[in-house]
Design an enzyme around this catalytic site. Sequence first.
Site, mmCIF file in Angstrom:
data_model
loop_
_atom_site.group_PDB
_atom_site.id
_atom_site.type_symbol
_atom_site.label_atom_id
_atom_site.label_comp_id
_atom_site.label_asym_id
_atom_site.label_seq_id
_atom_site.Cartn_x
_atom_site.Cartn_y
_atom_site.Cartn_z
ATOM 1 C CB CYS A 31 2.772 18.141 18.013
ATOM 2 S SG CYS A 31 2.197 19.452 16.569
ATOM 3 C CG HIS A 70 -1.608 20.954 18.294
ATOM 4 N ND1 HIS A 70 -0.870 21.160 18.557
ATOM 5 C CD2 HIS A 70 -2.835 21.080 19.016
ATOM 6 C CE1 HIS A 70 -0.605 22.446 19.216
ATOM 7 N NE2 HIS A 70 -1.780 22.056 20.065
ATOM 8 C CG ASP A 118 -6.714 7.848 31.782
ATOM 9 O OD1 ASP A 118 -8.409 7.674 31.073
ATOM 10 O OD2 ASP A 118 -7.286 7.788 33.095
ATOM 11 C CG ASP A 166 -10.948 2.286 32.716
ATOM 12 O OD1 ASP A 166 -10.835 1.075 34.175
ATOM 13 O OD2 ASP A 166 -11.464 3.299 32.955
ATOM 14 C CB CYS A 216 2.489 23.507 16.013
ATOM 15 S SG CYS A 216 1.814 23.552 16.577
ATOM 16 C CB CYS A 258 3.336 23.281 19.471
ATOM 17 S SG CYS A 258 2.385 21.511 19.350
#
Length: 454
Positions: A338, A397, A291, A104, A341, A336
């Site tokens: 990830c 997560h 984002d 940015d 998890c 999930c």
Amino acid sequence: MLKQMAKTTMPSALKFELTARCSTTRARASILQLPHGTVQTPLFMPVATQGSLKGLTPEQLEATGCRLCLNNTYHLGLRPGQEVLDTIKGAHALQSWPHNILTDSGGFQMVSLLDLATVTERGVEFLSPHDGTPMLLTPEHSIALQHSIGSDIIMQLDDVIATTSADTERMREAMLRSVRWLDRCIEEHSKPDPMAAVEGQTYASRQNLFCIIQGGLDLEMRRECCEEMVKRGTPGIAIGGLSGGEEKESYCKVVKACTEMLPEGKPRYVMGVGYPEDLIVSVALGADMFDCVWGTRTAIRHPQKARFGNAITSSGVLNLRSSTYATDFTPIDPHCQCPVCRPLDSPAPPLLNSSICPPSYASEGETYTAKGMGITKAYIHHLVAKETVGAHLLTMHNVAWLLALMARAREAVVGDRFPAFVKEFFEEWYQGDRGRYPGWAVEALRGVGVDLLE
């Protein structure tokens, strides 16, 4: 006054391939090739403002599936500063991140740090939040800083004011100034790059400049800005100045008005958006990239805000500080994949999609494996009020969940079942209670052919 100019095309260091369109909505899927690897859209980009994503190591961020994250020019320009960035040859090396970075420009700080900023045609003068030292950020300096950072996608410096402002004259001034500043950014970006492989190549051979459409909530002003920005031919186009407290109905109208005017063959980035409902609706309206800091901030303690310990799940946001979870030994989200998890020692799952590059740790033996950790809600509940590791696990997560949500949306577009996917998402997110569906989402989706209440 604006330059009178014919439509042009800038050089770029990206390749954008539109691979699928939803036959009902305006949703799209694409492959975006960038200097540090390929990503696929729709895409969520985690925010690592100062070169760090809230306590995660680069390997842990890779393990979420992230291949494009954000850094902030304003903050990195203050610290570590341009001299350090030049010495180490950019932010990729500084943070040991082998994948893509978007920066940015610092324009958003005009809103978030307004009491520290003064805006003129020349640029923005900030007072450093660290020591009060003045810093003049001009369009040229913003681009030069981003050249030093070495980000794959760089953003123009824009004049940002809150969308909730009732000052139409100031809003128009900001929109026109953003176009003029884009011209100055392009001129700076077109200078010879001393690091270029071929003598005489410009910075555009390794970095991609995106313009930012402004105009508040005034649709005609937005359309005028779109027309001017598109003429400049930047490799990608962002819709800025939103997520500033405006009504969601107004937000949707702005996104729809802009995407309808933007060229099909370029990526469309809506800045500052990360709530799951917002992401899904915005994809349906034709946007590609997003984002937001929410996924990390909602997990991490803030002394003035009661949002520490929140986990994003398929059935909504769970506040794991609640005693309800003290003896809940199930994963945060059973769906999930990830590392947090997945069951303990389960192997790393396949990559989010086939075109992204494998993580850098994949060839490094046992140093990091991304195996499942088998973390339970009860363990997070135990940690959140005491140990920072709880926030780190939740951050991993939440980021992985948002990335996976966009991967699922992409699969639905490619399979031409996106409207059904949208209905399934809202059904699960609101646990079957259609009375809780937000009216703004119902109306926005109805406008592109999806009736959530049907």
